[in-house]
Design an enzyme around this catalytic site. Structure first.
Site, PDB file in Angstrom:
ATOM      1  N   SER A  22       0.710  -1.255   0.094  1.00 54.97           N
ATOM      2  CA  SER A  22      -0.037  -0.108   0.015  1.00 54.97           C
ATOM      3  C   SER A  22       0.888   1.100  -0.050  1.00 54.97           C
ATOM      4  CB  SER A  22      -0.909  -0.036   1.063  1.00 54.97           C
ATOM      5  OG  SER A  22      -1.531   1.318   1.521  1.00 54.97           O
ATOM      6  N   ASN A 128      -5.178  -0.952   8.113  1.00 55.16           N
ATOM      7  CA  ASN A 128      -3.977  -0.462   8.474  1.00 55.16           C
ATOM      8  C   ASN A 128      -4.201   0.246  10.082  1.00 55.16           C
ATOM      9  OD1 ASN A 128      -1.584   1.115   9.060  1.00 55.16           O
ATOM     10  ND2 ASN A 128      -1.768   2.535   7.499  1.00 55.16           N
ATOM     11  N   CYS A 131      -2.343   4.053  12.744  1.00 54.99           N
ATOM     12  CA  CYS A 131      -2.719   5.373  12.617  1.00 54.99           C
ATOM     13  C   CYS A 131      -3.266   6.235  13.965  1.00 54.99           C
ATOM     14  CB  CYS A 131      -3.760   5.612  11.634  1.00 54.99           C
ATOM     15  SG  CYS A 131      -3.890   4.472  10.399  1.00 54.99           S
ATOM     16  N   ILE A 192       5.859  -5.726   7.629  1.00 52.22           N
ATOM     17  CA  ILE A 192       5.599  -4.750   8.723  1.00 52.22           C
ATOM     18  C   ILE A 192       5.235  -3.324   7.814  1.00 52.22           C
ATOM     19  CG2 ILE A 192       7.077  -5.723  10.243  1.00 52.22           C
ATOM     20  CD1 ILE A 192       9.433  -3.877   9.346  1.00 52.22           C
ATOM     21  N   GLY A 244       8.704  -5.638   3.644  1.00 49.26           N
ATOM     22  CA  GLY A 244       9.823  -4.783   4.264  1.00 49.26           C
ATOM     23  C   GLY A 244      11.168  -5.062   3.573  1.00 49.26           C
TER      24      GLY A 244
HETATM   25  C1  LIG Z   1       5.473   6.522   0.088  1.00 48.32           C
HETATM   26  C2  LIG Z   1       4.872   5.312   0.957  1.00 48.32           C
HETATM   27  C3  LIG Z   1       3.464   5.471   1.222  1.00 48.32           C
HETATM   28  C4  LIG Z   1       2.742   4.601   2.008  1.00 48.32           C
HETATM   29  N1  LIG Z   1       1.551   4.549   2.500  1.00 48.32           N
HETATM   30  C5  LIG Z   1       0.876   3.465   3.011  1.00 48.32           C
HETATM   31  C6  LIG Z   1      -0.555   3.354   3.271  1.00 48.32           C
HETATM   32  O1  LIG Z   1      -1.503   4.401   2.772  1.00 48.32           O
HETATM   33  N2  LIG Z   1      -1.061   2.381   3.901  1.00 48.32           N
HETATM   34  C7  LIG Z   1      -0.297   1.391   4.575  1.00 48.32           C
HETATM   35  O2  LIG Z   1      -0.716   0.502   5.353  1.00 48.32           O
HETATM   36  N3  LIG Z   1       1.160   1.243   4.430  1.00 48.32           N
HETATM   37  C8  LIG Z   1       1.625   2.458   3.740  1.00 48.32           C
HETATM   38  N4  LIG Z   1       3.158   2.328   3.387  1.00 48.32           N
HETATM   39  C9  LIG Z   1       3.856   1.484   4.159  1.00 48.32           C
HETATM   40  C10 LIG Z   1       4.151   0.133   2.939  1.00 48.32           C
HETATM   41  O3  LIG Z   1       2.970  -0.323   2.544  1.00 48.32           O
HETATM   42  C11 LIG Z   1       5.307  -0.918   3.581  1.00 48.32           C
HETATM   43  O4  LIG Z   1       4.586  -1.466   4.581  1.00 48.32           O
HETATM   44  C12 LIG Z   1       6.552  -0.249   3.943  1.00 48.32           C
HETATM   45  O5  LIG Z   1       7.023   0.381   3.136  1.00 48.32           O
HETATM   46  C13 LIG Z   1       7.622  -1.412   3.999  1.00 48.32           C
HETATM   47  O6  LIG Z   1       7.777  -1.880   2.705  1.00 48.32           O
HETATM   48  P1  LIG Z   1       9.000  -1.682   1.502  1.00 48.32           P
HETATM   49  O7  LIG Z   1      10.216  -1.669   2.505  1.00 48.32           O
HETATM   50  O8  LIG Z   1       9.133  -2.731   0.755  1.00 48.32           O
HETATM   51  O9  LIG Z   1       8.960  -0.452   1.211  1.00 48.32           O
HETATM   52  C14 LIG Z   1       3.736   3.340   2.635  1.00 48.32           C
HETATM   53  C15 LIG Z   1       5.014   3.447   2.197  1.00 48.32           C
HETATM   54  C16 LIG Z   1       5.743   4.299   1.599  1.00 48.32           C
HETATM   55  C17 LIG Z   1       7.191   4.217   1.141  1.00 48.32           C
END
Ligand SMILES: Cc1cc2nc3c(=O)[nH]c(=O)nc-3n(C[C@H](O)[C@H](O)[C@H](O)COP(=O)(O)O)c2cc1C
Length: 306
Positions: A22, A128, A131, A192, A244
């Site tokens: 997300s 999620n 928040c 995570i 992650g």
């Molecule tokens: C720019 C950005 C926006 C995100 N927005 C959300 C969100 O709206 N809801 C959510 O549950 N996680 C959100 N996340 C978290 C990611 O879904 C993910 O859990 C986190 O980035 C770890 O994964 P990664 O290391 O592959 O990015 C966001 C992450 C990023 C970088």
């Protein structure tokens, strides 16, 4: 041929375990020129709230040596615009759709779940729980097992869609939170979310992000995520989705090895918009080389020396 299909619930079967995370894949539309959305395990949308949210003031993104810090502040178009303008695009692409959502109160989470329950074209919901919660004085639902469980139980009562609860790593004991939401009726957990971090600018002596702190994501967090997925997978009886820092098929395979049934790719989508397809192909060739005909025979096969 290797069978990559997995089941998160009896109703939610994915053709492969690679989902988008997300907030890193918009509402899917932006990636359509690069990917066939119906070839992904699932598209997970940007987190939705009842009403549109503008998010935080800029600067709200900062690149780090092995990932990024973001304080987007959950900017989104709101559920109504999603249902009228974005969901039809995903439906037309025949994508498997998981809607990530959040609220500031339990009532708001419940109302959103009730609205989405009535829609066709949504295959699952991802809550999620990390928040700010206005009614509980700025605490987050996701850091207290009892609050997390009441939220999940309330949402569970409002929808029969498969429910994934997304956990925050910013807690002392993630296992207790995972067990609490399992008991409250979630079908799966995903973990995570980002880890709270900070960057400062020496020239101006100020924080880089207007929000002062932000969420750290990308390769920097992979070892922490892997450890948490390993711990949670051993302590719950529902599917775990690993997230992650996944940036290659090997990264994804490591999460499957420690017990994740599926994985989500986040930050890496920004650097390589076709990484999800490459990861699915890489998983398939790894299993093929090992003569493993079904991915289920690989999931959770970590050998721990006694
Ligand atoms: C720019 C950005 C926006 C995100 N927005 C959300 C969100 O709206 N809801 C959510 O549950 N996680 C959100 N996340 C978290 C990611 O879904 C993910 O859990 C986190 O980035 C770890 O994964 P990664 O290391 O592959 O990015 C966001 C992450 C990023 C970088």
């Amino acid at each position: 041929m290797v069978d990559l299909s997995i089941s998160l619930t009896p109703e939610l079967r994915l053709q492969n375990p690679v989902m988008t995370a997300s907030g890193t894949f918009g509402y899917g539309r932006e990636y359509e020129p690069y990917l066939e959305l119906n070839k992904l395990g699932a598209v997970v949308t940007k987190g939705l709230s009842l009403l549109p949210k503008p998010g935080n003031e800029p600067p709200r993104i900062m690149e780090t040596p092995c990932g990024m810090l973001n304080a987007i502040g959950l900017e989104n178009i709101g559920v109504e615009a999603f249902l009228s303008d974005e969901l039809p695009v995903l439906k037309a692409a025949q994508a498997t759709v998981v809607v990530n959502f959040f609220g500031e109160t339990i009532d708001e989470y419940e109302e959103l779940a009730g609205i989405m329950d009535q829609e066709t074209g949504i295959d699952a919901l991802e809550i999620n729980i990390s928040c700010p919660n206005v009614k509980a004085g700025g605490l987050q639902f996701g850091i207290d097992p009892r609050m997390a469980a009441s939220l999940v139980a309330a949402v569970r009562r409002r929808t029969s869609l498969p429910l994934i609860t997304k956990l925050s790593p910013n807690v002392t004991d993630i296992i207790s939170i995972a067990m609490a939401v399992e008991a409250a009726g979630t079908d799966c957990v995903s973990l995570i979310n980002t880890l709270t971090g900070m960057a400062v600018d020496l020239q101006s002596s100020k924080p880089v992000l207007a929000n002062i702190t932000g969420g750290l994501s990308g390769p920097a967090i992979k070892p922490i995520a892997l450890r948490m997925v390993h711990q949670v997978a051993r302590n719950v009886n529902i599917p775990v989705i690993g997230i992650g820092g996944i940036s290659s098929a090997n990264d994804a395979l490591e999460f499957l090895l420690v017990g994740a049934t599926a994985i989500q790719v986040g930050t890496c989508n920004f650097a390589n918009p076709v990484i999800t397809a490459e990861i699915a192909a890489g998983i398939e060739s790894f299993l093929h080389e090992r003569s493993i005909s079904h991915i289920n025979d690989f999931i959770g096969s970590l050998k721990i020396p006694s």
